[in-house]
Structures are given as C-alpha cells and as structure tokens.
Design a protein around this motif. Structure first.
Motif, PDB file in Angstrom:
ATOM      1  N   ASN A 188      50.898 154.329 141.456  1.00 37.61           N
ATOM      2  CA  ASN A 188      51.471 155.302 140.536  1.00 37.61           C
ATOM      3  C   ASN A 188      52.818 155.699 141.125  1.00 37.61           C
ATOM      4  O   ASN A 188      52.880 156.422 142.111  1.00 37.61           O
ATOM      5  N   VAL A 218      51.282 152.519 137.162  1.00 37.47           N
ATOM      6  CA  VAL A 218      51.901 153.534 136.321  1.00 37.47           C
ATOM      7  C   VAL A 218      53.287 153.758 136.917  1.00 37.47           C
ATOM      8  O   VAL A 218      53.404 154.006 138.114  1.00 37.47           O
ATOM      9  N   THR A 223      55.912 157.615 140.224  1.00 35.05           N
ATOM     10  CA  THR A 223      56.443 158.562 139.250  1.00 35.05           C
ATOM     11  C   THR A 223      57.595 159.334 139.872  1.00 35.05           C
ATOM     12  O   THR A 223      57.379 160.256 140.658  1.00 35.05           O
ATOM     13  N   SER A 259      55.347 160.102 144.381  1.00 35.61           N
ATOM     14  CA  SER A 259      55.275 161.181 143.407  1.00 35.61           C
ATOM     15  C   SER A 259      56.429 162.155 143.581  1.00 35.61           C
ATOM     16  O   SER A 259      56.692 162.633 144.685  1.00 35.61           O
ATOM     17  N   ASP A 286      56.574 165.043 141.922  1.00 41.91           N
ATOM     18  CA  ASP A 286      56.205 166.443 141.643  1.00 41.91           C
ATOM     19  C   ASP A 286      54.979 166.829 142.451  1.00 41.91           C
ATOM     20  O   ASP A 286      53.979 167.299 141.948  1.00 41.91           O
ATOM     21  N   MET A 308      43.645 154.633 145.300  1.00 41.52           N
ATOM     22  CA  MET A 308      44.992 154.284 144.857  1.00 41.52           C
ATOM     23  C   MET A 308      45.770 153.668 146.014  1.00 41.52           C
ATOM     24  O   MET A 308      45.982 154.308 147.040  1.00 41.52           O
TER      25      MET A 308
HETATM   26  C1  LIG Z   1      50.791 159.602 138.323  1.00 42.77           C
HETATM   27  O1  LIG Z   1      51.505 160.559 139.094  1.00 42.77           O
HETATM   28  C2  LIG Z   1      52.047 161.616 138.321  1.00 42.77           C
HETATM   29  C3  LIG Z   1      52.905 162.469 139.242  1.00 42.77           C
HETATM   30  O2  LIG Z   1      52.307 162.715 140.463  1.00 42.77           O
HETATM   31  C4  LIG Z   1      50.904 162.397 137.695  1.00 42.77           C
HETATM   32  O3  LIG Z   1      51.416 163.452 136.916  1.00 42.77           O
HETATM   33  C5  LIG Z   1      50.089 161.451 136.819  1.00 42.77           C
HETATM   34  O4  LIG Z   1      48.962 162.123 136.311  1.00 42.77           O
HETATM   35  C6  LIG Z   1      49.615 160.245 137.611  1.00 42.77           C
HETATM   36  N1  LIG Z   1      48.989 159.265 136.725  1.00 42.77           N
HETATM   37  C7  LIG Z   1      47.848 158.636 137.035  1.00 42.77           C
HETATM   38  C8  LIG Z   1      47.315 157.681 136.032  1.00 42.77           C
HETATM   39  O5  LIG Z   1      47.276 158.842 138.105  1.00 42.77           O
END
Ligand SMILES: *[C@@H]1O[C@H](CO)[C@@H](O)[C@H](O)[C@H]1NC(C)=O
Ligand SMILES: *[C@@H]1O[C@H](CO)[C@@H](O)[C@H](O)[C@H]1NC(C)=O
Ligand SMILES: *[C@@H]1O[C@H](CO)[C@@H](O)[C@H](O)[C@H]1NC(C)=O
Ligand SMILES: *[C@@H]1O[C@H](CO)[C@@H](O)[C@H](O)[C@H]1NC(C)=O
Ligand SMILES: *[C@@H]1O[C@H](CO)[C@@H](O)[C@H](O)[C@H]1NC(C)=O
Ligand SMILES: *[C@@H]1O[C@H](CO)[C@@H](O)[C@H](O)[C@H]1NC(C)=O
Ligand SMILES: *[C@@H]1O[C@H](CO)[C@@H](O)[C@H](O)[C@H]1NC(C)=O
Ligand SMILES: *[C@@H]1O[C@H](CO)[C@@H](O)[C@H](O)[C@H]1NC(C)=O
Ligand SMILES: *[C@@H]1O[C@H](CO)[C@@H](O)[C@H](O)[C@H]1NC(C)=O
Ligand SMILES: *[C@@H]1O[C@H](CO)[C@@H](O)[C@H](O)[C@H]1NC(C)=O
Ligand SMILES: *[C@@H]1O[C@H](CO)[C@@H](O)[C@H](O)[C@H]1NC(C)=O
Length: 456
Positions: free
Chosen positions: A383, A413, A385, A346, A348, A341
């Motif tokens: 990612n 994402v 998030t 993130s 969380d 990645m």
């Molecule tokens: C992206 O990050 C979030 C939070 O860390 C996690 O919950 C989610 O599974 C991740 N999605 C992918 C596709 O890796």
C-alpha cells in the motif's frame, strides 16, 4: 606471579571500542577493534546482592563513579557476575565496558520511584507516550565516548509488564523508560547480550555517531504495547548486524525527531547499515522508517534480512507537519514469510506532538529502492499512499516475487506515488511504470550510496 595472572585475566576480559574507518564501504565494515581495558572491578565490590530482590541502584552508581577515575588511564570494566541484579536507572561513563557474564541478569525495577524523571528530548518536545517529561532509561550514556555493553549472553530484563499495564490503562504519569539509551555519544558498542521485556524501546541511540549493535537478541511479549527493538534516532554511522528481534511493535525503527521540534533540532539519521537480521513484529513493522522523521533519514543500506510472522514487513511512515525527508534508501536480499502487508508507504501516519506543528511542513520521500525480495504467505503486497501536495517519487522495485494468499482483498494499492518496477510479481500498480530504459538513472542504487560514503 599471582598478580601477573590476574593482570592477564583482566586484560583478557575487558575491552575498548575503537572503530577504524579506513576500510569503510558501509557502516558495518569499519574494523571494530575491542582493545583490552587495563582495569576491572566486579559489582560485588560495591555491595551489590544478586538475589533479584535487593535494589542495587546505589551499587551501580557507586561503581561507575569509581570507574570514572580510570577514564584517562585506558578505561575500565564493570563486571557483573551470574545473579539477578535488580536496579533503578544508572548512568555509564566514558571508556567503560559493562560486561554481563553468562547467567547475569540486570533487572529493571517495577517501582516508578526508582526511576528519575527527566526533560523530554529536544527533537521531540515531549515524551513519546505523554506530554511532559519521561522516565530516564535503565542504562544511560550522556555525551560519552568509547563505551561497550557486552557479555557472554548476559541479559538485561526490563520487567516491562507493569509499564505495559500502566500504559494501557492510562495510569502512567510520565512516558515509559527504555532499557539502554545513549544521548550525544560516539563510539558505542552493544553486543553479545539478550534484551527482554523492555518497558518501551530496547536500544535507543539518539544524537550519536559510530554505534555498532552486534549479535544481540531482543524479545518482548507480542501483546506489549508499542515496544520497539532498536531505534537509531538522529544518529549517523550506525551498524546493526546479526541480531534477532521478536517484539510487540516495530523490530527496528529509524527515526529523527517529531514535527516542529525535530525540524528545529535538524539532526538526520544517516549512514546506517543493517544486515543479517531476523525480525518479527506482532502489531507493527519488522523494519520501519518514521513516523518521526522530521530531521530527515537518508543513506540507509539494508541487506540479507529475514522478516517473518509480522503485521507488516517494510514500512515508511510520515505525515503532513513532519517536514524532513526519507531518501536514498536501498533494501535488498529480503526473505519474507507470513506477513499481512509486505510493503507500506503512508503519507498520513502518526500523530502530532501538540497543536503548534506547521501543517505546511511537507515531508519528502524519494529514491527508495527495494530489490531481490521473495515472500511467501503474504496477504497484501503493498500500500503506497503518498501525499497529494508532496507525492512520493522514484520508488523502485526490482526482482520482487510475493506469493499472495488466495482470497486476498487486493495486491497493490497506490496513490500519489511514482517510480519504476521490473520483474515484480504480482504486477504492481501502473504508477510504478515498468521501464527498462529509464529506471537506471531515476532509481537509487548501491554504487550511488557507496560512491558517496567513499567521499566522507
Ligand atoms: C492504504 O494506506 C492508506 C494511508 O495509510 C489508508 O488510508 C488506506 O486505508 C490503505 N488501504 C488499504 C487497502 O490498506
Ligand atoms: C545521569 O546523567 C544525567 C545527565 O548527565 C545527570 O543529569 C544525572 O544527574 C545523572 N544521574 C546520576 C545519578 O548520576
Ligand atoms: C553471539 O553471542 C553469543 C553469546 O551471547 C556467543 O556465544 C556467540 O559466539 C556470539 N556470536 C558472534 C558471531 O559473535
Ligand atoms: C541467551 O540467553 C537467553 C535467555 O537468557 C536464552 O534464551 C538463549 O538461548 C541464550 N542464547 C545463547 C546463544 O546462549
Ligand atoms: C492499571 O494497571 C496496574 C498494573 O497492573 C494496576 O495496578 C492498576 O490498578 C490498573 N489501574 C486501573 C485504573 O485499571
Ligand atoms: C501516578 O501518580 C499518582 C499520584 O501521585 C500515583 O498515585 C500513581 O501511583 C502514579 N502512577 C504510576 C504508574 O506511577
Ligand atoms: C562476541 O562474543 C564472541 C564470542 O565470545 C567474540 O568472539 C566477539 O568478539 C564478541 N563480539 C563483540 C563485538 O563483543
Ligand atoms: C500466513 O500468515 C498469517 C499472518 O499474515 C498467519 O496468521 C498464518 O498462520 C500464516 N499461514 C501459514 C500457513 O503459515
Ligand atoms: C532475484 O532475487 C533472488 C532473491 O530474492 C535472488 O536469488 C536472484 O538472484 C535475484 N535475481 C536477479 C536476476 O538478480
Ligand atoms: C492524491 O491523493 C488525493 C487525496 O489525498 C487524491 O484525491 C488524489 O486522487 C491522489 N492523486 C493521485 C494521482 O493518486
Ligand atoms: C524516458 O524518459 C524520457 C524523459 O524523461 C521520456 O521522454 C520517455 O518517454 C521515457 N521512456 C519511457 C520508456 O518511459
């Protein structure tokens, strides 16, 4: 005549760290002058035996105690000749240069009774592996000024395998030690050395100012659990350059304390410059921010980095309860290869030190710019998030080109994140709107960073 020669030899061998800030346009551009130390002794003079078996803790402690008396006489050097010097933890002193000759290896003892147990750091409230105290690091500096650890590619080997096993099979009694730790110190240089197999972190400056890590090579077994290369922690004016790091978890990780303890301590990691580094991380990130960031992380410039064969490339980690911020970060000129990645942010990520954290202490993540990135053999581009109650803002990507492997589950994402993008391939999520007109004012840029540095 003989005296003169040996005096000249001592002058040539030993040096003092002085960082001259006048010409600063970044933390690495201080003119680093290594003035000679007027005195030098060899660890041999204190009865040390370099056979890899004899424990030399007392020799190191006695040598440093002796060299303390030179602190007000221009400082001194402790010279470590070729050999394998087994030791438990020892403290350094101010105005000291620890010099490891080519072929000199300082070996960390694998017997926990050779390591003092100390209180946790106030910004963490507990050890990183376990609640309660922690083993003191192998080489320590506490409230020091002007200290250099250097050499002609000498080695500091933590012999971490026993510690990794105790960690993995839950038989540790206290959190694992690091190799080199400076606490509340300033004008610190670590250079021209090899670090091997640390029990946990390799180089950990905490509550420090003016720290320069240059030309060191750090490695540990890929499967070593949560081993980290260099960890600038609640420290400012840190420069890391020309280093090669190949480690189990994060190669370089910027931190600033954990939840309520880090918030109360309130000391950020700021004014950090990282350049010309080659980073590889088996199970973590080549370059990580957090997850412990409760004192805040800001004003970081990373450039000319090569990230390869890693789980993730650049990762920002935080979670509810942390408070603090990660802001004013600019990362440019990045080459990535063979990374699962490329980017992750993130909201969380990471656990809490205990149950007393405040779940309403929301971290802020803003003004992050990533630009001029080329990546090959990437599985997921990013990612991002964020946190519903505190979305990540002004995350900006410019001139990013990643070649994603065929069969990748997804490229980007995003959620609870906003920002801008321009010339990014693959096309990022719509959360990072493509805007040529608005991005320049919203996105953090180098002139802003340097404009601020110049004022300081
Ligand atoms: C992206 O990050 C979030 C939070 O860390 C996690 O919950 C989610 O599974 C991740 N999605 C992918 C596709 O890796
Ligand atoms: C090392 O330094 C710490 C912190 O100053 C101190 O508590 C400890 O006693 C010192 N250990 C030795 C062996 O000098
Ligand atoms: C890096 O350190 C090695 C020894 O560890 C030395 O030979 C080399 O000259 C150093 N390079 C720089 C740029 O300081
Ligand atoms: C430095 O030492 C390490 C191991 O001690 C060795 O692998 C490496 O090749 C050496 N590097 C240089 C530049 O001499
Ligand atoms: C944990 O690992 C250590 C070191 O390898 C070993 O001596 C010990 O027996 C192990 N303990 C358990 C419970 O497996
Ligand atoms: C932890 O403490 C127990 C009991 O004192 C002891 O038997 C064990 O060897 C210790 N483990 C380590 C890794 O030091
Ligand atoms: C590292 O070693 C090189 C070659 O010996 C030397 O020129 C340089 O000054 C050293 N750098 C530091 C920061 O000690
Ligand atoms: C691509 O990267 C993955 C790691 O993400 C690695 O396992 C694989 O060997 C790499 N492939 C090539 C052809 O280098
Ligand atoms: C885009 O980034 C690459 C390096 O990743 C660089 O060579 C190129 O000059 C950059 N393009 C622009 C327009 O800045
Ligand atoms: C923000 O995250 C929450 C879950 O934490 C999710 O329900 C919501 O849809 C996200 N909002 C946006 C705009 O992505
Ligand atoms: C630029 O920002 C202004 C004010 O924030 C907004 O009204 C406008 O729609 C934005 N333009 C674009 C192209 O995003």
């Amino acid at each position: 005549m003989k005296m003169l020669v040996s005096l000249l030899l001592l002058l040539a061998l030993s040096n003092a760290a002085k960082i001259n800030g006048e010409e600063s346009d970044g933390q690495c551009d201080y003119k680093l002058t290594l003035d000679p130390r007027p005195h030098s002794v060899s660890i041999l003079e204190f009865g040390a035996v370099g056979d890899g078996k004899t424990l030399n803790t007392i020799a190191f402690r006695n040598a440093i105690f002796y060299l303390k008396s030179f602190a007000d006489k221009g400082g001194a050097q402790l010279y470590v000749p070729p050999g394998r010097w087994l030791t438990g933890s020892f403290n350094l002193t101010s105005h000291l240069t620890l010099f490891l000759e080519k072929g000199a290896v300082i070996l960390g003892s694998q017997d926990p009774s050779h390591w003092e147990v100390v209180e946790p750091l106030p910004s963490y409230g507990r050890g990183i592996d376990l609640p309660g105290g922690r083993y003191r690091s192998l080489i320590n500096g506490y409230m020091l000024h002007d200290v250099v650890i250097t050499g002609d590619n000498g080695t500091i080997d933590g012999q971490g395998s026993a510690w990794w096993d105790w960690y993995s099979n839950h038989s540790l009694n206290y959190s694992r030690p690091h190799l080199v730790e400076f606490v509340a110190s300033e004008y610190v240089v670590v250079s021209n050395l090899t670090f091997l197999n640390a029990p946990a972190y390799n180089i950990h400056p905490v509550y420090c100012s003016y720290v320069h890590v240059q030309n060191v090579s750090v490695s540990a077994c890929p499967y070593s659990p949560h081993t980290v290369g260099i960890v600038p922690d609640s420290s400012d004016y840190v420069c890391i350059e020309d280093c090669i790091i190949d480690i189990g978890y994060d190669a370089i990780s910027l931190k600033s304390g954990w939840d309520e303890y880090g918030i109360a301590y309130g000391r950020p990691t700021t004014n950090v410059h990282i350049r010309r580094v080659h980073l590889k991380s088996y199970s973590g990130a080549s370059l990580a921010f957090g997850s412990e960031m409760s004192g805040g992380i800001s004003d970081v410039h990373v450039e000319q980095v090569h990230l390869y064969n890693s789980f993730s490339g650049i990762e920002f980690r935080t979670t509810n309860g942390r408070g603090g911020y990660i802001k004013r970060i600019i990362i440019s000129d990045v080459e990535m290869e063979n990374i699962y990645m490329a980017f992750a942010a993130s909201g969380d990520c990471g656990s809490h030190p205990d149950d007393n954290y405040d779940p309403n202490a929301l971290p802020v993540m803003a003004h992050i710019t990533l630009q001029d990135v080329i990546g090959t053999n990437i599985t997921i581009a990013g990612n991002l998030t964020g946190i519903h109650e505190s979305p990540f803002t002004s995350v900006c990507l410019f001139n990013v080109s990643l070649s994603i492997i065929s069969g990748s589950p997804t490229s980007w994402v995003c959620s609870n994140v906003s920002g801008f993008s321009e010339s990014v391939y693959p096309e990022p999520c719509p959360d990072l709107e493509c805007s040529y007109s608005n991005s320049s004012s919203a996105c953090f840029s180098l002139p802003e960073l340097n404009g601020k540095s110049a004022v300081i």
